[in-house]
Design a protein around this motif. Sequence first.
Motif, PDB file in Angstrom:
ATOM      1  N   ALA A 314       0.849  -1.219  -0.016  1.00 30.24           N
ATOM      2  CA  ALA A 314      -0.034  -0.107  -0.188  1.00 30.24           C
ATOM      3  C   ALA A 314       0.792   1.151   0.071  1.00 30.24           C
ATOM      4  O   ALA A 314       0.220   2.409  -0.290  1.00 30.24           O
ATOM      5  CB  ALA A 314      -0.906  -0.097   1.227  1.00 30.24           C
ATOM      6  N   ASP A 456      -9.463  -0.800  -4.854  1.00 27.75           N
ATOM      7  CA  ASP A 456      -8.124  -1.750  -4.781  1.00 27.75           C
ATOM      8  C   ASP A 456      -7.702  -2.182  -6.029  1.00 27.75           C
ATOM      9  O   ASP A 456      -6.804  -2.320  -6.404  1.00 27.75           O
ATOM     10  CB  ASP A 456      -8.558  -2.722  -3.666  1.00 27.75           C
ATOM     11  N   ARG A 459      -6.050   0.654  -7.833  1.00 28.57           N
ATOM     12  CA  ARG A 459      -4.790   0.829  -7.367  1.00 28.57           C
ATOM     13  C   ARG A 459      -3.751  -0.221  -8.071  1.00 28.57           C
ATOM     14  O   ARG A 459      -2.510  -0.288  -8.425  1.00 28.57           O
ATOM     15  CB  ARG A 459      -4.663   0.821  -5.907  1.00 28.57           C
ATOM     16  N   LYS A 460      -4.387  -1.633  -8.246  1.00 33.55           N
ATOM     17  CA  LYS A 460      -3.648  -2.567  -8.342  1.00 33.55           C
ATOM     18  C   LYS A 460      -3.401  -2.369 -10.140  1.00 33.55           C
ATOM     19  O   LYS A 460      -2.200  -2.542 -10.555  1.00 33.55           O
ATOM     20  CB  LYS A 460      -4.337  -3.836  -8.435  1.00 33.55           C
ATOM     21  N   SER A 552      -1.072   4.552  -0.724  1.00 30.43           N
ATOM     22  CA  SER A 552      -2.425   4.555  -0.627  1.00 30.43           C
ATOM     23  C   SER A 552      -2.898   4.920   0.854  1.00 30.43           C
ATOM     24  O   SER A 552      -2.116   4.799   1.759  1.00 30.43           O
ATOM     25  CB  SER A 552      -2.682   2.977  -0.831  1.00 30.43           C
ATOM     26  N   ARG A 554      -5.334   3.591   2.080  1.00 26.86           N
ATOM     27  CA  ARG A 554      -6.162   2.553   2.506  1.00 26.86           C
ATOM     28  C   ARG A 554      -5.164   1.138   2.825  1.00 26.86           C
ATOM     29  O   ARG A 554      -3.975   1.023   2.190  1.00 26.86           O
ATOM     30  CB  ARG A 554      -7.191   2.034   1.187  1.00 26.86           C
ATOM     31  N   CYS A 556      -3.610  -2.621   2.611  1.00 20.28           N
ATOM     32  CA  CYS A 556      -3.467  -3.486   1.647  1.00 20.28           C
ATOM     33  C   CYS A 556      -4.328  -4.680   1.790  1.00 20.28           C
ATOM     34  O   CYS A 556      -4.006  -5.416   2.595  1.00 20.28           O
ATOM     35  CB  CYS A 556      -1.958  -3.945   1.347  1.00 20.28           C
ATOM     36  N   PRO A 557      -5.310  -4.997   0.875  1.00 19.77           N
ATOM     37  CA  PRO A 557      -6.319  -6.099   1.076  1.00 19.77           C
ATOM     38  C   PRO A 557      -5.765  -7.586   0.989  1.00 19.77           C
ATOM     39  O   PRO A 557      -6.136  -8.399   1.041  1.00 19.77           O
ATOM     40  CB  PRO A 557      -7.481  -5.707   0.299  1.00 19.77           C
TER      41      PRO A 557
END
Length: 569
Positions: A314, A456, A459-460, A552, A554, A556-557
Amino acid sequence: MSKSSNRMSQGSATEIDRDDENYCTTPEFIYGGPFIKVEKPCPFLNTATPINLQLQGSFKKSFAYYSLKERMPVILTKVIDYLSREGNKIKSGNGASDEDIRNYIQYVTKLKNDLVTNKKYDLLTVDTPEAQRWNKWIESCETQNYFMNTWVFTECYVYRRLREGCESTKTLANFDPFDEQKDQSFNNSMEPMCVVAEKLISMLPESDKDKRKADFITLLKVCLWSNKCDLSLSMGEQVTLKNEGTVKKTPSRDILDPFQMILDLKDKVLVDDSAKIADLVVSRGENIAKAIEGPPEAEPAEGEAPPEVPPCPAKFTIPQDVMFDIVCDNSGYELFTDLCLAHFLIAQKIVQKVRFHVKKIPWFVSDVTPRDFKFVISSCARGNYKREIPPDPKPEPAEGEAPTEPDPPRVISADSLRQLGEQWDKFVQDGTFVVLSDDFWTSPHVYKDMKRYDPDLYRKLQFAAAILFKGDLNYRKLLGEKNWNPTTGFEPALQGFLPAPVAALRTVKADLICGLPKGKWEQLNALDAKWMEKGDYGVIQVCAKCEPLKVSDRPCPQYGDTCRGTVCN
């Protein structure tokens, strides 16, 4: 009393004949009439989709209306026919019962009837987070009738409902109602695949930049015209590539040669940014490679321990690899050509990884799923095809000249195809080829809304040197399902969807487009009012502008509490 005095009329209402033998059964007789016919407003408009409006089935002269009224019911009918015809095979392959097959047939039949009668959407009943999100999207629609909502939402909804019918019947949870059609499409394309494979082998050794660019452009155009093989447009009927043009038939013209197609169809490419794409991917790849390499790391100060934990993804502002992304469309021959382009980029060291974005569930008849990806590679690796083509006849020698020796026959075989399939399998195993199937690709949302619904994934995508979007559905979603003025540029039509440089390859199979030269749209309409529905024309477009990759805000998922085996820092 005369017959004429027994006729009543009210304005433009139909006159009533009281001498008619059935008159005593009419509401006018029973309730005392006369009754004025009330014309209800018709929700359908007898026009094409107006400029700057989204495509939907309420415009009766649009391809959206035709698709919902004619194409999609046929596709659903063929699913029902397949279940009825191959019930025993489906049962044995999935451990299903007769009742399971009957229930799914009834489910698809109701779905078809709801579609053709323009009912409201039913909510999904399966209890999964993804289905719950779908229900929220359905409930948030201003209009929830099949023909009244945007075309892309309704189409995606129908395919999602097809999947729900399988999910609801546990034994059919892994059943793909289109697998037979996709596999047959692949098998029907063996000859052009063998021709491309043989040529690709000669393109793989590292070459000078001019040849590399020329080969890159050639493979982009092979990928473009492979998009003709779309089983959704053909309503599930097999699509066979054919030689174009009016060249006299000879043995060499009997070969299904995709490289000859490029020459035959050069005037059918309405926008050709292929050279820009080649230059952009190479330069972006070189710049990212330099950024990854970075300046030499300073030695840790005396007594200072070297860092052991890599930063959280992230927090990355530089990709870890030079990557090229392909958002896939159709399986079979089209996926094969995508794999050829990806192999070329790896072999020429333009990129280090290629990520293939596919659909998690069966979608739009022939879209690639993870199962299809494996099937195409394994089928190439065990390909079995051979055909001998006699040489073209040579002209008669002039008087006094000796006749020339005939050329040897040309042999088309699967030798190179098998070689590629084996290498592609290794690429999958070692992570050079990566297959991803995020839920967003089977959502009803257009791509300008990706950051809102799946930040997500957005961003990927930002880690890619460039993203290649294949086919018509992706093109519609890139343009927001909006009927743009045809001369609107590609970048403004993306409406802020700029995760990385975006390239689009598409044969035109829906009535929206952008980036055309002034007057071109009118010229083509004068030649053929249906030219946008047939896949005879293509576009290769690119937008080089993109958002910078930032830290990011957010978590990182993908990694959760751990990152690459260590605690995330």
